[in-house]
Every structure is written in structure tokens, then in C-alpha cells.
Design a protein around this motif. Structure first.
Motif, PDB file in Angstrom:
ATOM      1  N   LEU A 126      51.849  38.406  40.556  1.00 25.15           N
ATOM      2  CA  LEU A 126      51.096  37.885  39.408  1.00 25.15           C
ATOM      3  C   LEU A 126      50.704  38.967  38.406  1.00 25.15           C
ATOM      4  O   LEU A 126      50.442  38.651  37.239  1.00 25.15           O
ATOM      5  N   TYR A 127      50.640  40.208  38.852  1.00 25.19           N
ATOM      6  CA  TYR A 127      50.207  41.302  37.970  1.00 25.19           C
ATOM      7  C   TYR A 127      51.146  42.499  38.130  1.00 25.19           C
ATOM      8  O   TYR A 127      51.440  42.914  39.257  1.00 25.19           O
ATOM      9  N   VAL A 131      51.489  48.378  35.037  1.00 24.83           N
ATOM     10  CA  VAL A 131      50.481  48.209  33.983  1.00 24.83           C
ATOM     11  C   VAL A 131      49.076  48.316  34.566  1.00 24.83           C
ATOM     12  O   VAL A 131      48.179  48.896  33.948  1.00 24.83           O
ATOM     13  N   VAL A 132      48.869  47.761  35.766  1.00 22.03           N
ATOM     14  CA  VAL A 132      47.559  47.874  36.425  1.00 22.03           C
ATOM     15  C   VAL A 132      47.243  49.346  36.712  1.00 22.03           C
ATOM     16  O   VAL A 132      46.102  49.783  36.551  1.00 22.03           O
ATOM     17  N   MET A 133      48.247  50.114  37.100  1.00 20.13           N
ATOM     18  CA  MET A 133      48.055  51.552  37.327  1.00 20.13           C
ATOM     19  C   MET A 133      47.538  52.240  36.068  1.00 20.13           C
ATOM     20  O   MET A 133      46.577  53.021  36.115  1.00 20.13           O
ATOM     21  N   VAL A 164      54.332  51.838  28.722  1.00 17.58           N
ATOM     22  CA  VAL A 164      53.419  50.697  28.754  1.00 17.58           C
ATOM     23  C   VAL A 164      52.680  50.674  27.420  1.00 17.58           C
ATOM     24  O   VAL A 164      51.992  51.641  27.088  1.00 17.58           O
ATOM     25  N   PRO A 165      52.798  49.614  26.627  1.00 16.85           N
ATOM     26  CA  PRO A 165      52.137  49.556  25.317  1.00 16.85           C
ATOM     27  C   PRO A 165      50.627  49.393  25.439  1.00 16.85           C
ATOM     28  O   PRO A 165      50.125  48.877  26.442  1.00 16.85           O
ATOM     29  N   THR A 166      49.914  49.811  24.406  1.00 16.93           N
ATOM     30  CA  THR A 166      48.448  49.737  24.422  1.00 16.93           C
ATOM     31  C   THR A 166      47.953  48.299  24.572  1.00 16.93           C
ATOM     32  O   THR A 166      46.935  48.061  25.216  1.00 16.93           O
ATOM     33  N   SER A 167      48.658  47.350  23.990  1.00 20.11           N
ATOM     34  CA  SER A 167      48.222  45.945  24.090  1.00 20.11           C
ATOM     35  C   SER A 167      48.191  45.479  25.536  1.00 20.11           C
ATOM     36  O   SER A 167      47.274  44.764  25.949  1.00 20.11           O
ATOM     37  N   ASP A 168      49.185  45.891  26.313  1.00 15.80           N
ATOM     38  CA  ASP A 168      49.214  45.509  27.732  1.00 15.80           C
ATOM     39  C   ASP A 168      48.100  46.193  28.515  1.00 15.80           C
ATOM     40  O   ASP A 168      47.514  45.594  29.434  1.00 15.80           O
ATOM     41  N   ILE A 169      47.798  47.437  28.162  1.00 17.55           N
ATOM     42  CA  ILE A 169      46.729  48.172  28.852  1.00 17.55           C
ATOM     43  C   ILE A 169      45.392  47.476  28.637  1.00 17.55           C
ATOM     44  O   ILE A 169      44.621  47.273  29.580  1.00 17.55           O
ATOM     45  N   THR A 171      44.742  44.309  27.719  1.00 19.66           N
ATOM     46  CA  THR A 171      44.701  42.994  28.360  1.00 19.66           C
ATOM     47  C   THR A 171      44.505  43.117  29.874  1.00 19.66           C
ATOM     48  O   THR A 171      43.695  42.397  30.475  1.00 19.66           O
ATOM     49  N   THR A 172      45.228  44.046  30.472  1.00 22.33           N
ATOM     50  CA  THR A 172      45.166  44.195  31.926  1.00 22.33           C
ATOM     51  C   THR A 172      43.858  44.815  32.377  1.00 22.33           C
ATOM     52  O   THR A 172      43.384  44.538  33.489  1.00 22.33           O
ATOM     53  N   GLU A 173      43.238  45.629  31.532  1.00 21.09           N
ATOM     54  CA  GLU A 173      41.945  46.216  31.900  1.00 21.09           C
ATOM     55  C   GLU A 173      40.907  45.123  32.142  1.00 21.09           C
ATOM     56  O   GLU A 173      40.077  45.241  33.061  1.00 21.09           O
ATOM     57  N   VAL A 174      40.949  44.057  31.348  1.00 22.17           N
ATOM     58  CA  VAL A 174      40.008  42.945  31.522  1.00 22.17           C
ATOM     59  C   VAL A 174      40.230  42.281  32.884  1.00 22.17           C
ATOM     60  O   VAL A 174      39.281  42.010  33.624  1.00 22.17           O
ATOM     61  N   ALA A 175      41.489  42.032  33.217  1.00 32.97           N
ATOM     62  CA  ALA A 175      41.804  41.436  34.522  1.00 32.97           C
ATOM     63  C   ALA A 175      41.411  42.372  35.657  1.00 32.97           C
ATOM     64  O   ALA A 175      40.896  41.928  36.696  1.00 32.97           O
TER      65      ALA A 175
END
Length: 346
Positions: A126-127, A131-133, A164-169, A171-175
Motif C-alpha cells: 500500500l505504501y 518514498v516512506v524512507m 523521489v519528487p518533493t510532492s511525493d515526500i 504527501t507521504t510524510e502525512v501518512a
């Protein structure tokens, strides 16, 4: 400031055995399979981050009806292999020896702990673990008062050939925050290594202290704090390996730091230290006999970490290939093609 005895790390994120970690990961894997199976071709739901591992003491994790390993989904063990792989990529992204972003070791340690905590309750199905790293590194830099410009992280991933683009970082930081249950305070063994070494330096100035230290080279000169430097540096290296593993989820930072010093002393040949004797003298109120087997087991674990072979690239490629067919993140077109292919295979 919260001390370790009152921290969420001790009361919510400390596990009594590797089996408990495995149960959490298996449960997260099962939940992800059920989520994906329930999706339809037109579904566009975003998975909600889970944090059940933070409340594992109050949860009853069902070990029945475990998913079959022959299915097209990743197993919990395969997921763990990927998380382990990305945890060990963190020092290249951020840390004292990183390619671009040089920060203290504790930033790397906090990021690794965030990454491993998150994937106790959530699945790489799911994640995206890569990107989570990166999100974990970004969050850790802020938590440890060493904030990194997010554009530097993007550049750092490009230097690692894993952009890894900043937008993904973002978004994933919130999750990631949700999956951590917003428990952000982390304690690491580095402080324990420093504190114990400094106390040993002071202890060496006493007759009792000198009696617990012996040179192996027939040199009768007085032992000084200078002689502890190689042991201290070696212990730091051992801790660098430990913080990337599951060890911080199983043992207190003080225990890990002390075990690192014990193993570092055992691995050098010039000086013999009776560290258990030191503990008995300096901390007479503590039951050292109870602590001894724990420390010995930790020494064995630390030693095994250094002896582990490098990641098997063929195994990792096979896992990534399998993951690409079933993950819910990534290109939507790819996901559609994967579902059609699975139907043909069936």
C-alpha cells in the motif's frame, strides 16, 4: 523534556520478542491483501495509514487464516526484506557519510526507527517503501532540530539513482505521521555510549577502577581515559549498524549502548575490561546478574549484524517484480495492466 522511562518508545513501541514483530507484520500484510482484494477496477480509494502496532499490548492479533504464500501477493517476510533494504540505504541519503546531506548519526537512527515502526502496521503493498524512507529522513531531520530543505532530499535521491519528487515526500510524510501515531520522540544508544565512556574515564582514576582494567601487552603503565578511545569509536560503529535493524524495537537504548561497549572491548586485544564488575561497583542497587544474559545475547546480535552477507540482488529484483504486479501505488496504467495480466494467469 520526556525521559525514556515515560516515553512512548518504551510504553508503545517496545516489543518483547522478534515473534511479536513478525505477528504485527503478518497482520499488516493480511490487511493489505484484504484491502487490495476488495478493490474494483473503478475504485480510487486511498488507503488509510494504520497504527495498530503502537497499541499492540491492547490488541489481539489473529494468527488464524494466515494468507497462503503461493499467492501472487508478497509475503510478510518478503515485505520485511524490502524494509530492511531501504533502512540500510538511509545512511547514503542522510547521515555523517551521506552522499549529499551530512547530518549527525542520530538523524539516520530516528529515520530508520520511523521507517520500521511504520511498516509494523502498514504494508509495502500500500505504501512505497522508497518514498516512506525519504519521508522518514525529512521528518527525522525536523524532529531532531536539523531540518533539511526538501529540495536537498530530492537531489539526494537523484544522487542515489532513486529519484523521489518533493510532492511525493510531502504527501507521504502525512501518512507517515499517522502510521507512527504521532509518536516522534526517539531515544538512541549513542548517548549511552558517550555517558558510559565518560563515567569509565572518571572511574579509571580510582584504585578500584584501575583493578578492573588490565593491559595485554605486558605494559604496566597506568591506564587512562585515552585508552578508551578505540573502544568508544568501535562501539559507535556497532551502534551505527544496530540502529538500522530491529534491535531498537526489542531492547532499551542503554542496553544496546552497554552491549556495544562490551563487544567493542572483546574485539580489541590491548586492554581487558571487566565491564560487569564496573556495573556492580558503580550501580550496586542494580541486579547485574539479571542483566548479564541480556547483554550477552545483544553482543551476539551485534556481532551477527556485521557478519550478515550483502543483499542478494536477484532476490530483491524478484520481490520488486512481484510487488509491481500487486501494489496500489505507482502508475495507474501499470496497475490496470497488472490486474488484466493476473486475470489471464488465473
Amino acid at each position: 523534556m520526556v525521559d525514556y522511562e515515560n516515553s512512548s518508545q518504551l510504553h508503545k513501541w517496545m516489543f518483547s520478542s522478534p515473534h511479536e514483530l513478525q505477528r504485527c507484520r503478518t497482520h499488516a500484510n493480511r490487511q493489505a491483501r484484504e484491502y487490495i482484494t476488495a478493490q474494483t477496477e473503478t475504485s480510487n480509494n486511498t488507503p488509510t495509514p494504520s497504527y495498530f502496532a503502537a497499541e499492540w499490548k491492547n490488541h489481539s492479533l489473529d494468527d488464524n487464516n494466515l494468507p497462503n504464500e503461493h499467492e501472487h501477493f508478497l509475503t510478510a517476510d518478503e515485505e520485511t526484506t524490502l524494509v530492511h533494504f531501504y533502512a540500510h540505504k538511509l545512511p547514503n541519503l542522510i547521515g555523517p557519510h551521506a552522499l549529499r546531506i551530512r547530518r549527525e548519526s542520530k538523524i539516520t537512527a530516528t529515520a530508520a526507527l520511523f521507517l520500521r515502526r511504520f511498516f509494523l502496521s502498514n504494508s509495502v503493498l500500500l505504501y512505497d517503501p522508497k518514498v516512506v524512507m525519504v519521508a522518514a529522513a525529512f521528518l527525522a531531520s525536523k524532529v531532531e532540530d536539523a531540518t533539511v530543505d526538501i529540495r536537498q532530499l530530492e537531489e539526494g535521491t537523484e544522487a542515489m539513482n532513486a529519484p523521489v519528487p518533493t510532492s511525493d515526500i510531502i504527501t507521504t510524510e502525512v501518512a507517515l505521521l499517522e502510521g507512527l501515531h504521532f509518536d516522534l520522540r526517539c531515544f538512541h544508544p549513542y548517548k549511552a555510549v558517550v555517558a558510559l565512556t565518560e563515567d569509565l574515564r572518571t572511574f579509571l582514576k580510582t584504585k578500584v577502577g584501575q583493578a578492573l582494567f588490565v593491559r595485554n601487552n605486558n605494559n604496566n603503565s597506568m591506564i587512562s581515559g585515552q585508552d578508551l578511545i578505540p573502544i568508544y569509536e568501535r562501539a559507535r560503529t556497532l551502534v551505527d549498524h544496530a540502529v538500522l535493524s530491529d534491535i531498537p524495537l526489542l531492547y532499551a537504548p542503554g542496553q544496546v549502548g552497554l552491549a556495544a561497549l562490551m563487544l567493542a572491548q572483546q574485539q580489541q586485544t590491548e586492554l581487558q575490561m571487566d565491564l560487569l564488575g564496573y556495573l556492580k561497583v558503580r550501580f550496586p542497587e542494580q541486579n547485574v546478574a539479571v542483566l548479564e544474559p541480556i547483554l550477552q545475547h545483544l553482543c551476539d546480535m551485534l556481532s551477527q549484524l556485521e557478519q550478515q552477507p550483502e543483499d542478494d540482488l536477484s532476490t530483491l529484483k524478484a520481490i520488486h517484480k512481484k510487488l509491481k504486479k500487486v501494489r496500489v501505488w505507482g502508475s495507474k496504467n501499470n496497475k490496470g495492466e497488472s490486474k488484466k495480466k493476473r486475470k489471464r494467469d488465473e
